[in-house]
Motif scaffolding. Structure first.
Motif, PDB file in Angstrom:
ATOM      1  N   GLY A   1      -1.441  -0.642  -0.058  1.00 33.97           N
ATOM      2  CA  GLY A   1      -1.855  -2.053  -0.272  1.00 33.97           C
ATOM      3  C   GLY A   1      -0.930  -2.898   0.623  1.00 33.97           C
ATOM      4  O   GLY A   1      -1.259  -4.366   0.642  1.00 33.97           O
ATOM      5  N   ASP A   2       0.089  -2.298   0.662  1.00 36.06           N
ATOM      6  CA  ASP A   2       1.110  -3.352   1.373  1.00 36.06           C
ATOM      7  C   ASP A   2       0.984  -3.009   2.927  1.00 36.06           C
ATOM      8  O   ASP A   2       0.738  -2.271   3.575  1.00 36.06           O
ATOM      9  CB  ASP A   2       2.656  -2.880   1.040  1.00 36.06           C
ATOM     10  CG  ASP A   2       3.830  -3.871   1.814  1.00 36.06           C
ATOM     11  OD1 ASP A   2       3.464  -4.822   2.043  1.00 36.06           O
ATOM     12  OD2 ASP A   2       4.729  -3.246   1.695  1.00 36.06           O
ATOM     13  N   ASP A   3       1.154  -4.254   3.638  1.00 37.94           N
ATOM     14  CA  ASP A   3       1.404  -4.188   5.089  1.00 37.94           C
ATOM     15  C   ASP A   3       2.534  -3.665   5.650  1.00 37.94           C
ATOM     16  O   ASP A   3       3.427  -4.368   5.768  1.00 37.94           O
ATOM     17  CB  ASP A   3       1.114  -5.812   5.607  1.00 37.94           C
ATOM     18  CG  ASP A   3       0.816  -5.909   6.981  1.00 37.94           C
ATOM     19  OD1 ASP A   3       0.943  -4.878   7.837  1.00 37.94           O
ATOM     20  OD2 ASP A   3       0.927  -6.967   7.577  1.00 37.94           O
TER      21      ASP A   3
ATOM     22  N   ARG B   1      -8.212   1.199   3.592  1.00 34.00           N
ATOM     23  CA  ARG B   1      -8.195   1.736   2.485  1.00 34.00           C
ATOM     24  C   ARG B   1      -8.879   3.033   1.786  1.00 34.00           C
ATOM     25  O   ARG B   1      -8.275   3.757   1.285  1.00 34.00           O
ATOM     26  CB  ARG B   1      -8.247   0.616   1.251  1.00 34.00           C
ATOM     27  CG  ARG B   1      -7.502  -0.600   1.413  1.00 34.00           C
ATOM     28  CD  ARG B   1      -7.513  -1.383   0.247  1.00 34.00           C
ATOM     29  NE  ARG B   1      -6.724  -2.506   0.383  1.00 34.00           N
ATOM     30  CZ  ARG B   1      -6.890  -3.703   0.958  1.00 34.00           C
ATOM     31  NH1 ARG B   1      -8.240  -3.889   1.182  1.00 34.00           N
ATOM     32  NH2 ARG B   1      -6.036  -4.756   0.843  1.00 34.00           N
TER      33      ARG B   1
ATOM     34  N   GLY C   1       0.248   1.084  -6.147  1.00 30.02           N
ATOM     35  CA  GLY C   1      -0.449   0.116  -5.049  1.00 30.02           C
ATOM     36  C   GLY C   1       0.028   0.797  -3.686  1.00 30.02           C
ATOM     37  O   GLY C   1      -0.125  -0.043  -2.638  1.00 30.02           O
TER      38      GLY C   1
END
Length: 365
Positions: A53-55, A6, A50
């Protein structure tokens, strides 16, 4: 994605923001072509709530599925995605950022807020023969056009439809839900108790108007809500009234059987590729081309006693629906079975949405 990843992504986003110019007020000539129901406005990656932040590895199978039927603008990207699959979520994120550009989607009046709903594939217990509780038939499409227009109340028991009965289910309201959704799974058990799952898909309908059976029961105060449990309880209390209640809706959907080679995949959507639970959405194709990757900003399905949690993920526009109209409108496919049905019933949240599109290309309406 881990904390170090991140941090790397945040640094990249920061550098992109520092060297980028403000997004244009309208798409340039090389941008996605304006569509009647939508405005596309170029933005920076940092504006996607976001993002990072997502896979994205979890979304990659859905992306590759859309690449089975790519629009011309996507041929180069799809070839790269297939030949050089990302090793992890960070690599997937960077690959998208390198070759695609985000566009905020708004309605024709400029409103960027819309609606997210959910749908699912019903799964019902079934029998090949009419026996015991299995009394509610699914029918194949009649070859005679005149016979196809027969309203619901005149179909069951009609000898001309007897040869068209594909299977029987034990849940009349589940059958109605199956007809509303247009496809579903039937779980058959043989004499030894072994299960076999088949898929039935939409083959046509009888051209009669749709009327909600559930709404009629709610309006009369006979059920407290539209959950399967309430409807099932009503049916058990009123077995002699079920057929008449169902006849409120004269429309009947006819089905055909389809192979189910991979039980982990959903039915084929309007794009012609299998739907992926949690990663496929239905959209208004007048606003968004099928196969377009979309970034959703909404909240998870409502849950009693729990605060709303963010739902921010990459999905693919792979389906359409008659009720899915407008630019910022998506219907998220949750899968099949009871949990998917519950999630779909509880999904009705505000939505913002961004499209990802290859640099310098113009999609065709």
């Amino acid at each position: 994605m881990g904390g170090w990843a991140r941090g790397v992504l945040a640094a990249i986003l920061g550098s992109l923001a520092a060297c980028s110019s403000p997004p244009p007020l309208a798409p340039p000539s090389s941008a996605p072509a304006p569509r009647p129901a939508a405005r596309w406005v170029a933005v920076d990656w940092k504006e996607l709530p976001g993002w990072g932040g997502d896979d994205l590895l979890a979304a990659w199978p859905a992306l590759l599925a859309s690449c089975q039927r790519p629009a011309p603008a996507w041929a180069e990207f799809c070839a790269r995605a297939a030949l050089q699959p990302p090793a992890d979520a960070l690599e997937a994120t960077l690959l998208l950022m390198k070759h695609l550009r985000p566009w905020r989607i708004a309605g024709d009046g400029g409103d960027p807020t819309g609606l997210l709903t959910g749908y699912f594939e019903p799964q019902l217990a079934a029998s090949r023969s009419r026996q015991g509780a299995f009394q509610w038939p699914l029918h194949a499409l009649p070859a005679d056009p005149a016979l196809r227009r027969t309203p619901r109340r005149d179909i069951d028991g009609n000898p001309r439809f007897a040869a068209l009965e594909l299977a029987y289910v034990d849940d009349p309201f589940g059958l109605l839900q199956l007809q509303v959704q247009g496809s579903g799974r039937l779980v058959m058990r043989d004499a030894a108790g072994a299960e076999r799952v088949i898929r039935v898909a939409f083959a046509g309908h009888n051209d009669q108007p749709f009327q909600s059976v559930t709404r009629a029961l709610l309006d009369r105060g006979e059920v407290a809500d539209a959950t399967p449990r309430s409807l099932g309880d009503w049916a058990r209390r009123n077995p002699s009234r079920v057929k008449e209640a169902m006849a409120v809706n004269p429309r009947v959907v006819f089905f055909r059987e389809e192979p189910l080679p991979d039980p982990g995949l959903g039915p084929r959507g309007a794009q012609g590729v299998p739907l992926t639970p949690g990663r496929s959405v239905a959209v208004d194709r007048d606003a968004i081309a099928l196969g377009t990757p979309l970034w959703l900003d909404s909240t998870e399905p409502w849950s009693p006693g729990a605060p709303p949690a963010p739902l921010r993920r990459l999905v693919m526009a792979q389906d359409t629906g008659s009720a899915i109209t407008g630019a910022v409108r998506a219907d998220l496919f949750w899968g099949w079975g009871e949990e998917a049905a519950l999630r779909a019933a509880r999904t009705r949240q505000p939505l913002r949405m961004w499209a990802l599109w290859p640099e310098g290309s113009t999609p065709k309406p």
